[in-house]
Design an enzyme around this catalytic site. Structure first.
Site, PDB file in Angstrom:
ATOM      1  N   PRO A  55      51.600  57.122  53.699  1.00  0.00           N
ATOM      2  CA  PRO A  55      51.467  55.668  53.805  1.00  0.00           C
ATOM      3  C   PRO A  55      50.282  55.036  53.076  1.00  0.00           C
ATOM      4  O   PRO A  55      49.366  54.482  53.681  1.00  0.00           O
ATOM      5  CB  PRO A  55      51.366  55.453  55.312  1.00  0.00           C
ATOM      6  CG  PRO A  55      50.733  56.696  55.822  1.00  0.00           C
ATOM      7  CD  PRO A  55      51.275  57.794  54.942  1.00  0.00           C
ATOM      8  N   CYS A  56      50.325  55.076  51.753  1.00  0.00           N
ATOM      9  CA  CYS A  56      49.268  54.450  50.964  1.00  0.00           C
ATOM     10  C   CYS A  56      49.306  52.923  51.082  1.00  0.00           C
ATOM     11  O   CYS A  56      48.320  52.260  50.779  1.00  0.00           O
ATOM     12  CB  CYS A  56      49.338  54.900  49.508  1.00  0.00           C
ATOM     13  SG  CYS A  56      50.924  54.682  48.715  1.00  0.00           S
TER      14      CYS A  56
END
Length: 172
Positions: free
Chosen positions: A140-141
């Protein structure tokens, strides 16, 4: 195809306004592309990072991954359970592991990540490693924001980043 050649299986995820190339190795999911990326960009990614591999379209093999991603995008799940297989430099992999620990619906800044890895002056390097993340959404950047709280940079585009952050905030 050469029997000894590594196989990368792929398919396309179509969800709402987004079309994403998705690929896996025998070990797990290895790639989720950016919305609007071309097949040529997809091929070039694998030619550079997996030069000895062959791309084989296999929607059936990727069905469980596509289902998990669709469930996440429609808000019916907050986690992923299927295996992943991502490769980068040791620094990139360290950053990607930190990203996977950011809780659903929470955000963190680039400088906070640099502090977490005991390299407080490495915020720019952290940003570069995040930009190289091959598994959008799943690693989850999108949960990384600027120090000021501004929503900044995302390989998947700002529209997708805002969508993902809004989705998560609605569900917590």
């Amino acid at each position: 195809m050469d029997q000894n050649k590594k196989i990368i299986e792929w398919t396309v995820l179509e969800n709402g306004q987004w079309t994403l190339y998705v690929a896996k190795t025998e070990k797990g999911l290895c790639y989720i592309g950016s919305p609007g990326s071309s097949f040529e960009e997809f091929e070039a990614y694998f030619a550079k990072r997996y030069p000895d591999a062959g791309l084989v379209e296999n929607t059936e093999a990727l069905a469980p991954y596509i289902q998990e991603l669709a469930n996440y995008l429609n808000g019916s799940t907050q986690t992923f359970s299927l295996p992943i297989d991502i490769k980068g430099t040791p620094f990139q992999e360290e950053i990607w592991q930190v990203l996977q620990k950011i809780p659903y619906g929470k955000t963190i800044s680039y400088s906070e990540i640099a502090e977490l890895i005991n390299r407080p002056s490495a915020a720019r390097a952290v940003g570069s490693a995040i930009g190289a993340n091959p598994l959008l959404i799943l690693v989850p950047c999108h949960r990384v924001i600027g120090k000021s709280g501004a929503i900044s940079g995302y390989r998947g585009g700002m529209e997708l980043k805002r969508f993902l952050l809004d989705l998560e905030l609605q569900k917590i």
